[in-house]
Design a protein around this motif. Structure first.
Motif, PDB file in Angstrom:
ATOM      1  N   ALA A 111       3.277   6.461  -0.872  1.00  0.00           N
ATOM      2  CA  ALA A 111       4.153   5.572  -0.095  1.00  0.00           C
ATOM      3  C   ALA A 111       3.784   4.113  -0.330  1.00  0.00           C
ATOM      4  O   ALA A 111       4.666   3.259  -0.499  1.00  0.00           O
ATOM      5  N   ALA A 112       2.495   3.799  -0.343  1.00  0.00           N
ATOM      6  CA  ALA A 112       2.046   2.415  -0.546  1.00  0.00           C
ATOM      7  C   ALA A 112       2.452   1.910  -1.928  1.00  0.00           C
ATOM      8  O   ALA A 112       2.865   0.750  -2.080  1.00  0.00           O
ATOM      9  N   ILE A 113       2.357   2.772  -2.935  1.00  0.00           N
ATOM     10  CA  ILE A 113       2.739   2.380  -4.294  1.00  0.00           C
ATOM     11  C   ILE A 113       4.239   2.109  -4.351  1.00  0.00           C
ATOM     12  O   ILE A 113       4.683   1.097  -4.900  1.00  0.00           O
ATOM     13  N   ILE A 114       5.028   3.005  -3.773  1.00  0.00           N
ATOM     14  CA  ILE A 114       6.484   2.831  -3.765  1.00  0.00           C
ATOM     15  C   ILE A 114       6.864   1.549  -3.041  1.00  0.00           C
ATOM     16  O   ILE A 114       7.678   0.759  -3.526  1.00  0.00           O
ATOM     17  N   GLN A 115       6.257   1.309  -1.891  1.00  0.00           N
ATOM     18  CA  GLN A 115       6.580   0.108  -1.116  1.00  0.00           C
ATOM     19  C   GLN A 115       6.208  -1.164  -1.860  1.00  0.00           C
ATOM     20  O   GLN A 115       6.903  -2.179  -1.746  1.00  0.00           O
ATOM     21  N   ALA A 116       5.131  -1.130  -2.630  1.00  0.00           N
ATOM     22  CA  ALA A 116       4.721  -2.305  -3.398  1.00  0.00           C
ATOM     23  C   ALA A 116       5.766  -2.675  -4.455  1.00  0.00           C
ATOM     24  O   ALA A 116       5.974  -3.851  -4.740  1.00  0.00           O
ATOM     25  N   LEU A 117       6.436  -1.685  -5.005  1.00  0.00           N
ATOM     26  CA  LEU A 117       7.416  -1.934  -6.060  1.00  0.00           C
ATOM     27  C   LEU A 117       8.846  -2.034  -5.551  1.00  0.00           C
ATOM     28  O   LEU A 117       9.645  -2.782  -6.100  1.00  0.00           O
ATOM     29  N   GLU A 118       9.169  -1.276  -4.504  1.00  0.00           N
ATOM     30  CA  GLU A 118      10.567  -1.181  -4.090  1.00  0.00           C
ATOM     31  C   GLU A 118      10.855  -1.681  -2.680  1.00  0.00           C
ATOM     32  O   GLU A 118      12.008  -1.719  -2.268  1.00  0.00           O
ATOM     33  N   VAL A 177       2.919   4.421 -10.743  1.00  0.00           N
ATOM     34  CA  VAL A 177       2.137   5.621 -10.411  1.00  0.00           C
ATOM     35  C   VAL A 177       1.307   6.041 -11.625  1.00  0.00           C
ATOM     36  O   VAL A 177       0.130   6.386 -11.496  1.00  0.00           O
ATOM     37  N   VAL A 178       1.888   5.984 -12.812  1.00  0.00           N
ATOM     38  CA  VAL A 178       1.157   6.340 -14.040  1.00  0.00           C
ATOM     39  C   VAL A 178      -0.027   5.400 -14.245  1.00  0.00           C
ATOM     40  O   VAL A 178      -1.151   5.838 -14.516  1.00  0.00           O
ATOM     41  N   VAL A 179       0.211   4.108 -14.091  1.00  0.00           N
ATOM     42  CA  VAL A 179      -0.849   3.109 -14.266  1.00  0.00           C
ATOM     43  C   VAL A 179      -1.962   3.325 -13.243  1.00  0.00           C
ATOM     44  O   VAL A 179      -3.150   3.336 -13.579  1.00  0.00           O
ATOM     45  N   MET A 180      -1.579   3.523 -11.992  1.00  0.00           N
ATOM     46  CA  MET A 180      -2.592   3.716 -10.947  1.00  0.00           C
ATOM     47  C   MET A 180      -3.354   5.025 -11.145  1.00  0.00           C
ATOM     48  O   MET A 180      -4.557   5.083 -10.892  1.00  0.00           O
ATOM     49  N   ALA A 181      -2.667   6.060 -11.597  1.00  0.00           N
ATOM     50  CA  ALA A 181      -3.340   7.338 -11.858  1.00  0.00           C
ATOM     51  C   ALA A 181      -4.371   7.161 -12.967  1.00  0.00           C
ATOM     52  O   ALA A 181      -5.490   7.679 -12.876  1.00  0.00           O
ATOM     53  N   LEU A 215      -8.943  -0.615  -9.002  1.00  0.00           N
ATOM     54  CA  LEU A 215      -8.280  -0.198  -7.776  1.00  0.00           C
ATOM     55  C   LEU A 215      -8.791  -1.016  -6.594  1.00  0.00           C
ATOM     56  O   LEU A 215      -9.973  -1.351  -6.529  1.00  0.00           O
ATOM     57  N   GLY A 216      -7.918  -1.291  -5.648  1.00  0.00           N
ATOM     58  CA  GLY A 216      -8.280  -2.045  -4.458  1.00  0.00           C
ATOM     59  C   GLY A 216      -8.876  -1.184  -3.364  1.00  0.00           C
ATOM     60  O   GLY A 216      -9.381  -1.698  -2.363  1.00  0.00           O
ATOM     61  N   ALA A 217      -8.826   0.129  -3.539  1.00  0.00           N
ATOM     62  CA  ALA A 217      -9.379   1.088  -2.570  1.00  0.00           C
ATOM     63  C   ALA A 217      -9.634   2.390  -3.320  1.00  0.00           C
ATOM     64  O   ALA A 217      -9.114   2.598  -4.412  1.00  0.00           O
ATOM     65  N   PRO A 218     -10.414   3.279  -2.743  1.00  0.00           N
ATOM     66  CA  PRO A 218     -10.628   4.579  -3.390  1.00  0.00           C
ATOM     67  C   PRO A 218      -9.297   5.339  -3.495  1.00  0.00           C
ATOM     68  O   PRO A 218      -8.423   5.187  -2.634  1.00  0.00           O
ATOM     69  N   PRO A 219      -9.134   6.154  -4.531  1.00  0.00           N
ATOM     70  CA  PRO A 219      -7.869   6.881  -4.742  1.00  0.00           C
ATOM     71  C   PRO A 219      -7.441   7.741  -3.553  1.00  0.00           C
ATOM     72  O   PRO A 219      -6.247   7.912  -3.323  1.00  0.00           O
ATOM     73  N   GLU A 220      -8.392   8.219  -2.772  1.00  0.00           N
ATOM     74  CA  GLU A 220      -8.035   9.064  -1.626  1.00  0.00           C
ATOM     75  C   GLU A 220      -7.467   8.236  -0.471  1.00  0.00           C
ATOM     76  O   GLU A 220      -6.924   8.798   0.477  1.00  0.00           O
ATOM     77  N   ARG A 221      -7.555   6.912  -0.564  1.00  0.00           N
ATOM     78  CA  ARG A 221      -7.002   6.054   0.498  1.00  0.00           C
ATOM     79  C   ARG A 221      -5.721   5.341   0.086  1.00  0.00           C
ATOM     80  O   ARG A 221      -5.131   4.615   0.884  1.00  0.00           O
ATOM     81  N   ILE A 222      -5.299   5.536  -1.158  1.00  0.00           N
ATOM     82  CA  ILE A 222      -4.058   4.921  -1.635  1.00  0.00           C
ATOM     83  C   ILE A 222      -2.970   5.990  -1.630  1.00  0.00           C
ATOM     84  O   ILE A 222      -3.111   7.023  -2.283  1.00  0.00           O
ATOM     85  N   GLU A 261       3.429   9.411   2.604  1.00  0.00           N
ATOM     86  CA  GLU A 261       2.135   8.925   3.091  1.00  0.00           C
ATOM     87  C   GLU A 261       1.082  10.035   3.091  1.00  0.00           C
ATOM     88  O   GLU A 261      -0.109   9.761   3.129  1.00  0.00           O
ATOM     89  N   GLY A 262       1.533  11.275   3.028  1.00  0.00           N
ATOM     90  CA  GLY A 262       0.619  12.412   3.005  1.00  0.00           C
ATOM     91  C   GLY A 262       0.127  12.777   1.620  1.00  0.00           C
ATOM     92  O   GLY A 262      -0.693  13.682   1.465  1.00  0.00           O
ATOM     93  N   VAL A 263       0.620  12.087   0.589  1.00  0.00           N
ATOM     94  CA  VAL A 263       0.193  12.349  -0.784  1.00  0.00           C
ATOM     95  C   VAL A 263      -0.562  11.128  -1.284  1.00  0.00           C
ATOM     96  O   VAL A 263      -0.045  10.012  -1.268  1.00  0.00           O
ATOM     97  N   THR A 264      -1.798  11.352  -1.712  1.00  0.00           N
ATOM     98  CA  THR A 264      -2.635  10.240  -2.166  1.00  0.00           C
ATOM     99  C   THR A 264      -2.657  10.154  -3.685  1.00  0.00           C
ATOM    100  O   THR A 264      -2.248  11.084  -4.393  1.00  0.00           O
ATOM    101  N   LEU A 265      -3.169   9.040  -4.154  1.00  0.00           N
ATOM    102  CA  LEU A 265      -3.361   8.855  -5.588  1.00  0.00           C
ATOM    103  C   LEU A 265      -4.324   9.912  -6.126  1.00  0.00           C
ATOM    104  O   LEU A 265      -4.137  10.435  -7.226  1.00  0.00           O
TER     105      LEU A 265
END
Length: 154
Positions: free
Chosen positions: A77-84, A12-16, A67-74, A124-128
């Motif tokens: 939940a997607a970040i957590i699922q990618a890692l865990e 999350v820190v890296v993506m932010a 980023l693979g998409a704009p921050p408002e579309r990431i 899923e309701g909280v975006t990057l």
């Protein structure tokens, strides 16, 4: 206590940080320096995020990651699922069977899905973009908590 692992927190820190840089391509060493996360950890996080398409790697002399998409579309939940992997508090989720020795007798069978769906829905309701609101203000421009609250619209 329900807790994300440290690698997910670093993701999350890296993506932010990457969201704050916009579409700019950054190398792993640059991201490590900017975030204070050790380079081997950044590399591991970037690989996991790239595997799920949340970031894109570019090869070559001006290569790096973006980023693979704009921050408002990431979503978080997607970040957590990618890692865990799948977001779930228990093994008995989403109609899965055979993961629990007490499954046939369990009075909670199927009820955990509601809890897991609620948690997944919240994440899923909280975006990057939401996560970066007010972050990474240059050192000389630090704002008061009241100014940060006003900037975030709260």
């Amino acid at each position: 206590m329900f807790r994300l692992n440290r690698l997910t927190d670093y993701a999350v820190v890296v993506m932010a940080r990457m969201a704050n840089d916009g579409c700019k391509v950054r190398t792993a060493p640059q991201i490590a320096e900017d975030t204070g996360v050790p380079l081997p950890t950044v590399a591991k996080v970037l690989n996991a995020l790239a595997r799920d398409g949340l970031i894109v790697s570019q090869r070559g002399a001006s290569g790096g990651y973006r980023l693979g998409a704009p921050p408002e579309r990431i979503t978080v939940a997607a970040i957590i699922q990618a890692l865990e992997g799948p977001i779930a508090l228990t093994a008995c989720v989403d109609g899965q069977s055979g993961h629990c020795e007490s499954e046939s007798l369990c009075p909670m069978r199927g009820n955990w899905d509601r809890v897991n769906n609620a948690i997944r829905g919240a994440l899923e309701g909280v975006t990057l973009e939401d996560m970066t609101a007010g972050l990474f203000v240059p050192m000389g421009e630090r704002r008061s908590p009241a100014a940060l609250q006003q900037a975030s619209g709260k």
